[in-house]
Design a protein around this motif. Structure first.
Motif, mmCIF file in Angstrom:
data_model
loop_
_atom_site.group_PDB
_atom_site.id
_atom_site.type_symbol
_atom_site.label_atom_id
_atom_site.label_comp_id
_atom_site.label_asym_id
_atom_site.label_seq_id
_atom_site.Cartn_x
_atom_site.Cartn_y
_atom_site.Cartn_z
ATOM 1 N N ILE A 56 6.422 14.097 18.410
ATOM 2 C CA ILE A 56 5.855 14.280 19.747
ATOM 3 C C ILE A 56 4.387 14.699 19.688
ATOM 4 O O ILE A 56 3.539 14.116 20.360
ATOM 5 C CB ILE A 56 6.671 15.318 20.543
ATOM 6 C CG1 ILE A 56 8.092 14.795 20.758
ATOM 7 C CG2 ILE A 56 6.009 15.620 21.877
ATOM 8 C CD1 ILE A 56 8.990 15.756 21.500
ATOM 9 N N ILE A 57 4.068 15.698 18.878
ATOM 10 C CA ILE A 57 2.706 16.229 18.858
ATOM 11 C C ILE A 57 1.772 15.363 18.018
ATOM 12 O O ILE A 57 0.651 15.031 18.439
ATOM 13 C CB ILE A 57 2.698 17.680 18.337
ATOM 14 C CG1 ILE A 57 3.651 18.555 19.169
ATOM 15 C CG2 ILE A 57 1.284 18.244 18.356
ATOM 16 C CD1 ILE A 57 3.280 18.625 20.632
ATOM 17 N N LEU A 58 2.201 14.981 16.813
ATOM 18 C CA LEU A 58 1.322 14.252 15.896
ATOM 19 C C LEU A 58 1.429 12.738 16.008
ATOM 20 O O LEU A 58 0.568 12.028 15.468
ATOM 21 C CB LEU A 58 1.629 14.668 14.445
ATOM 22 C CG LEU A 58 1.448 16.159 14.121
ATOM 23 C CD1 LEU A 58 1.738 16.413 12.652
ATOM 24 C CD2 LEU A 58 0.051 16.632 14.484
ATOM 25 N N TYR A 59 2.450 12.227 16.670
ATOM 26 C CA TYR A 59 2.604 10.774 16.751
ATOM 27 C C TYR A 59 1.480 10.188 17.603
ATOM 28 O O TYR A 59 1.230 10.653 18.718
ATOM 29 C CB TYR A 59 3.961 10.424 17.349
ATOM 30 C CG TYR A 59 4.286 8.951 17.268
ATOM 31 C CD1 TYR A 59 4.864 8.416 16.126
ATOM 32 C CD2 TYR A 59 4.003 8.096 18.331
ATOM 33 C CE1 TYR A 59 5.164 7.081 16.036
ATOM 34 C CE2 TYR A 59 4.296 6.748 18.251
ATOM 35 C CZ TYR A 59 4.877 6.236 17.094
ATOM 36 O OH TYR A 59 5.174 4.904 17.015
ATOM 37 N N PRO A 60 0.779 9.143 17.109
ATOM 38 C CA PRO A 60 -0.358 8.585 17.867
ATOM 39 C C PRO A 60 0.114 7.807 19.096
ATOM 40 O O PRO A 60 0.940 6.903 19.006
ATOM 41 C CB PRO A 60 -1.035 7.666 16.852
ATOM 42 C CG PRO A 60 0.060 7.285 15.893
ATOM 43 C CD PRO A 60 0.969 8.472 15.803
ATOM 44 N N ASP A 99 7.707 11.595 24.835
ATOM 45 C CA ASP A 99 8.386 10.994 23.686
ATOM 46 C C ASP A 99 8.065 9.503 23.624
ATOM 47 O O ASP A 99 8.950 8.645 23.778
ATOM 48 C CB ASP A 99 9.898 11.209 23.785
ATOM 49 C CG ASP A 99 10.249 12.684 23.820
ATOM 50 O OD1 ASP A 99 9.382 13.505 23.509
ATOM 51 O OD2 ASP A 99 11.392 13.002 24.169
ATOM 52 N N CYS A 100 6.803 9.159 23.376
ATOM 53 C CA CYS A 100 6.416 7.748 23.390
ATOM 54 C C CYS A 100 6.947 6.998 22.182
ATOM 55 O O CYS A 100 6.993 5.778 22.173
ATOM 56 C CB CYS A 100 4.904 7.620 23.470
ATOM 57 S SG CYS A 100 4.049 8.429 22.106
ATOM 58 N N TYR A 101 7.355 7.710 21.124
ATOM 59 C CA TYR A 101 7.921 7.024 19.965
ATOM 60 C C TYR A 101 9.225 6.311 20.317
ATOM 61 O O TYR A 101 9.615 5.346 19.662
ATOM 62 C CB TYR A 101 8.158 8.010 18.824
ATOM 63 C CG TYR A 101 9.245 9.023 19.081
ATOM 64 C CD1 TYR A 101 10.548 8.795 18.646
ATOM 65 C CD2 TYR A 101 8.980 10.207 19.769
ATOM 66 C CE1 TYR A 101 11.551 9.716 18.872
ATOM 67 C CE2 TYR A 101 9.972 11.134 19.995
ATOM 68 C CZ TYR A 101 11.249 10.891 19.556
ATOM 69 O OH TYR A 101 12.236 11.806 19.798
#
Length: 215
Positions: free
Chosen positions: A47-51, A68-70
């Motif tokens: 959540i925090i580090l995912y681009p 939660d864009c991943y």
């Protein structure tokens, strides 16, 4: 809860393992510690580090900034999260509790002990109630989420957002009450605690002492 459900087998059938210090650490303490550390590390990355492109921070949505864009852009990570982090613990929790009931019944029969439903009714009802609560809360959201990740992003999207994702929180709301209803000793203890905590007004006769002063 899934970890505790598995450890319950060890506590009941292999409790002597916990008397050994290093086995208690490996089989009991470390799994519980992992349940605290692993989710924080995984979701910090996911959540925090995912681009992302920044459009996921929509605070006008019903989910108040669903970041939660991943889940939308990474099928592998999204499928792993919903199946391993969420779906697998729910299945393990249900199967472990059902297996515990079966093991208790089989052990009673193997040692030719008298098996009465009254003796095992409380344990059976408690375990099935906890498992059913998790299944009711998580199954709709997990099934719809996996279908969306695997190729149908609009499948029941509005229902998922408005109802199924909020249904998960009934575990937090109702699990304490489930435990409370299945532990009569705890209810009696709470009643005794409040009873002792209340002040008592004592009613009784009083004596008046009259003093006579002589000049």
């Amino acid at each position: 809860m899934a970890t505790i459900s598995v450890q319950r087998h060890m506590l009941i059938f292999h409790g002597h393992f916990l008397r050994i210090s290093w086995m208690r650490i490996v089989l009991h303490n470390l799994p519980l510690l992992l349940c605290l550390i692993y989710p924080m590390m995984f979701y910090f990355f996911a959540i925090i580090l995912y681009p992302c492109d920044g459009t996921q921070w929509d605070y006008t949505s019903n989910l108040c900034g669903f970041a939660d864009c991943y889940l939308l852009f990474n099928k592998i990570l999204g499928t792993f999260d919903w199946s391993f982090n969420n779906g697998l613990p729910m299945v393990v929790n249900a199967l472990a509790n059902i297996a515990l009931i079966v093991r208790v019944v089989r052990q009673k029969r193997r040692f030719q002990h008298a098996l009465t439903w009254r003796q095992h009714r409380r344990m059976t009802v408690q375990l099935l109630a906890i498992s059913s609560l998790y299944i009711i809360a998580w199954a709709p959201s997990l099934i719809v989420g996996l279908v969306q990740i695997l190729g149908y992003p609009t499948f029941l999207a509005q229902i998922q957002t408005d109802f199924f994702l909020d249904l998960i929180y009934i575990v937090c709301l109702f699990l304490p009450w489930v435990y409370l209803s299945l532990l009569p000793e705890l209810i009696r203890w709470i009643k005794e605690l409040f009873r002792h905590g209340q002040g008592r007004n004592l009613v009784g006769p009083t004596r008046t002492i009259q003093l006579e002063t002589r000049l």
